[in-house]
Design a protein around this motif. Structure first.
Motif, PDB file in Angstrom:
ATOM      1  N   UNK A  34       0.708  -1.313   0.031  1.00  0.00           N
ATOM      2  CA  UNK A  34       0.025  -0.017  -0.012  1.00  0.00           C
ATOM      3  C   UNK A  34       1.036   1.110   0.050  1.00  0.00           C
ATOM      4  N   UNK A  35       0.441   2.247  -0.639  1.00  0.00           N
ATOM      5  CA  UNK A  35       1.069   3.442  -0.812  1.00  0.00           C
ATOM      6  C   UNK A  35       0.817   4.741   0.340  1.00  0.00           C
ATOM      7  N   UNK A  36      -0.419   4.301   0.928  1.00  0.00           N
ATOM      8  CA  UNK A  36      -0.908   5.181   1.787  1.00  0.00           C
ATOM      9  C   UNK A  36       0.070   5.633   2.968  1.00  0.00           C
ATOM     10  N   UNK A  37       0.294   7.041   2.978  1.00  0.00           N
ATOM     11  CA  UNK A  37       1.146   7.479   4.001  1.00  0.00           C
ATOM     12  C   UNK A  37       2.582   7.637   3.755  1.00  0.00           C
ATOM     13  N   UNK A  38       3.109   7.019   2.743  1.00  0.00           N
ATOM     14  CA  UNK A  38       4.192   6.925   2.175  1.00  0.00           C
ATOM     15  C   UNK A  38       4.609   7.982   1.173  1.00  0.00           C
ATOM     16  N   UNK A  39       5.836   8.406   1.422  1.00  0.00           N
ATOM     17  CA  UNK A  39       6.367   9.645   0.196  1.00  0.00           C
ATOM     18  C   UNK A  39       7.299   8.878  -0.633  1.00  0.00           C
ATOM     19  N   UNK A  40       6.730   8.384  -1.669  1.00  0.00           N
ATOM     20  CA  UNK A  40       7.560   7.582  -2.732  1.00  0.00           C
ATOM     21  C   UNK A  40       7.620   8.395  -3.857  1.00  0.00           C
ATOM     22  N   UNK A  41       8.323   7.812  -4.856  1.00  0.00           N
ATOM     23  CA  UNK A  41       8.355   8.507  -6.135  1.00  0.00           C
ATOM     24  C   UNK A  41       7.264   8.034  -6.767  1.00  0.00           C
ATOM     25  N   UNK A  42       6.938   8.866  -7.828  1.00  0.00           N
ATOM     26  CA  UNK A  42       5.881   8.386  -8.865  1.00  0.00           C
ATOM     27  C   UNK A  42       6.319   7.158  -9.648  1.00  0.00           C
ATOM     28  N   UNK A  43       5.326   6.261 -10.047  1.00  0.00           N
ATOM     29  CA  UNK A  43       5.830   5.023 -10.463  1.00  0.00           C
ATOM     30  C   UNK A  43       5.049   4.878 -11.977  1.00  0.00           C
ATOM     31  N   UNK A 174       7.292  13.361 -27.084  1.00  0.00           N
ATOM     32  CA  UNK A 174       6.870  14.762 -26.569  1.00  0.00           C
ATOM     33  C   UNK A 174       5.443  14.709 -25.998  1.00  0.00           C
ATOM     34  N   UNK A 175       4.500  13.810 -26.616  1.00  0.00           N
ATOM     35  CA  UNK A 175       3.221  13.616 -26.170  1.00  0.00           C
ATOM     36  C   UNK A 175       3.212  12.954 -24.801  1.00  0.00           C
ATOM     37  N   UNK A 176       4.038  12.059 -24.517  1.00  0.00           N
ATOM     38  CA  UNK A 176       4.399  11.448 -23.321  1.00  0.00           C
ATOM     39  C   UNK A 176       5.061  12.336 -22.290  1.00  0.00           C
ATOM     40  N   UNK A 177       5.885  12.944 -22.847  1.00  0.00           N
ATOM     41  CA  UNK A 177       6.432  14.057 -21.645  1.00  0.00           C
ATOM     42  C   UNK A 177       5.182  15.090 -21.165  1.00  0.00           C
ATOM     43  N   UNK A 178       4.310  15.580 -22.043  1.00  0.00           N
ATOM     44  CA  UNK A 178       3.302  16.548 -21.793  1.00  0.00           C
ATOM     45  C   UNK A 178       2.331  15.800 -21.001  1.00  0.00           C
ATOM     46  N   UNK A 179       1.979  14.526 -21.399  1.00  0.00           N
ATOM     47  CA  UNK A 179       1.122  13.977 -20.331  1.00  0.00           C
ATOM     48  C   UNK A 179       1.794  13.803 -19.028  1.00  0.00           C
ATOM     49  N   UNK A 180       2.926  13.393 -18.904  1.00  0.00           N
ATOM     50  CA  UNK A 180       3.662  13.358 -17.578  1.00  0.00           C
ATOM     51  C   UNK A 180       3.358  14.901 -16.817  1.00  0.00           C
ATOM     52  N   UNK A 181       3.830  15.895 -17.645  1.00  0.00           N
ATOM     53  CA  UNK A 181       3.847  17.201 -17.036  1.00  0.00           C
ATOM     54  C   UNK A 181       2.679  17.816 -16.718  1.00  0.00           C
ATOM     55  N   UNK A 182       1.671  17.405 -17.367  1.00  0.00           N
ATOM     56  CA  UNK A 182       0.211  17.553 -16.815  1.00  0.00           C
ATOM     57  C   UNK A 182      -0.282  16.897 -15.821  1.00  0.00           C
ATOM     58  N   UNK A 183       0.053  15.623 -15.699  1.00  0.00           N
ATOM     59  CA  UNK A 183      -0.502  14.774 -14.724  1.00  0.00           C
ATOM     60  C   UNK A 183       0.106  15.084 -13.136  1.00  0.00           C
ATOM     61  N   UNK A 184       1.593  15.364 -13.077  1.00  0.00           N
ATOM     62  CA  UNK A 184       2.085  15.551 -12.183  1.00  0.00           C
ATOM     63  C   UNK A 184       2.079  17.056 -11.702  1.00  0.00           C
ATOM     64  N   UNK A 185       1.784  18.168 -12.853  1.00  0.00           N
ATOM     65  CA  UNK A 185       1.536  19.626 -12.553  1.00  0.00           C
ATOM     66  C   UNK A 185       3.021  20.008 -11.858  1.00  0.00           C
ATOM     67  N   UNK A 186       4.279  19.493 -12.236  1.00  0.00           N
ATOM     68  CA  UNK A 186       5.226  19.952 -11.767  1.00  0.00           C
ATOM     69  C   UNK A 186       5.438  20.099 -10.186  1.00  0.00           C
ATOM     70  N   UNK A 187       5.009  19.141  -9.600  1.00  0.00           N
ATOM     71  CA  UNK A 187       5.186  18.913  -8.219  1.00  0.00           C
ATOM     72  C   UNK A 187       6.274  18.929  -7.608  1.00  0.00           C
TER      73      UNK A 187
END
Length: 198
Positions: A34-43, A174-187
């Motif tokens: 489970x990922x609840x309460x853990x500060x892990x990198x995106x997968x 480029x499309x995949x990078x845009x999707x990642x950027x939009x999804x993570x919103x530069x957190x």
């Protein structure tokens, strides 16, 4: 009587081989942590059609993502086709093993069923190496045809972000990078690599 016992042992070996093929060919299922309460990198997870030859495309995307987003953990696995095709391919695998073991051990399944041995089975017994090779390659061809899905599915943190089954194509980098950027919103968790050349 001794011949009958030998046949019973051969039948038992055939059944054990088929059982092994059906039970252990699927592999072990892991329970995800489970990922609840853990500060892990995106997968990011890629599910691709291995029999279609998409492993090379997966490795290319892993290299690109590793350069631009070194913090993202990338995993890949074979996409098992839904429905009956997966189970049919497992049954063909088991049948292939049973037939090969029968040919090599000179056991005729027709005598167990009380039928006359057909001439084609006698031909297989006379040409064991050729018969086993043909059974192996025909079985593999049928299995590959059943599990070829054409899939290249991408998820980011368990959220689907791309599906080749729906779009009919691979995403451009480029499309995949845009999707990642939009999804993570530069957190703050994921930062672009400043050394990445665009």
């Amino acid at each position: 009587m001794d011949r009958l016992n030998g046949r019973n042992v051969a039948l038992l070996v055939l059944c054990l081989c088929a059982g092994y093929a059906l039970v252990f060919a699927e592999g072990e299922k892991e329970i995800p942590v489970t990922k609840f309460g853990q500060n892990i990198a995106p997968t990011m997870t890629f599910l691709y059609c291995y029999s279609c030859g998409y492993r090379k495309a997966f490795e290319d995307y892993v290299g690109l993502l590793g350069e631009k987003y070194p913090q993202i953990q990338v995993h890949g696995d074979n996409y098992n086709p839904p429905g009956l095709n997966y189970y049919l391919s497992k049954m063909i695998f088991a049948l292939k093993i049973i037939i090969i073991v029968s040919v090599v051990s000179a056991v005729s399944p027709f005598t167990f069923l009380g039928l006359n041995t057909p001439s084609w089975w006698s031909h297989l017994q006379a040409n064991k190496i050729y018969a086993c090779m043909m059974i192996f390659f025909l079985g593999n061809m049928l299995e590959a045809q059943l599990v070829s899905s054409g899939a290249f599915e991408i998820t980011l943190n368990d959220v689907p972000v791309w599906s080749k089954l729906q779009t009919g194509r691979f995403p451009s980098p480029e499309v995949l990078f845009q999707i990642i950027d939009n999804h993570l919103q530069f957190t703050e968790k994921v930062q672009e690599n400043p050394d990445f050349v665009k």
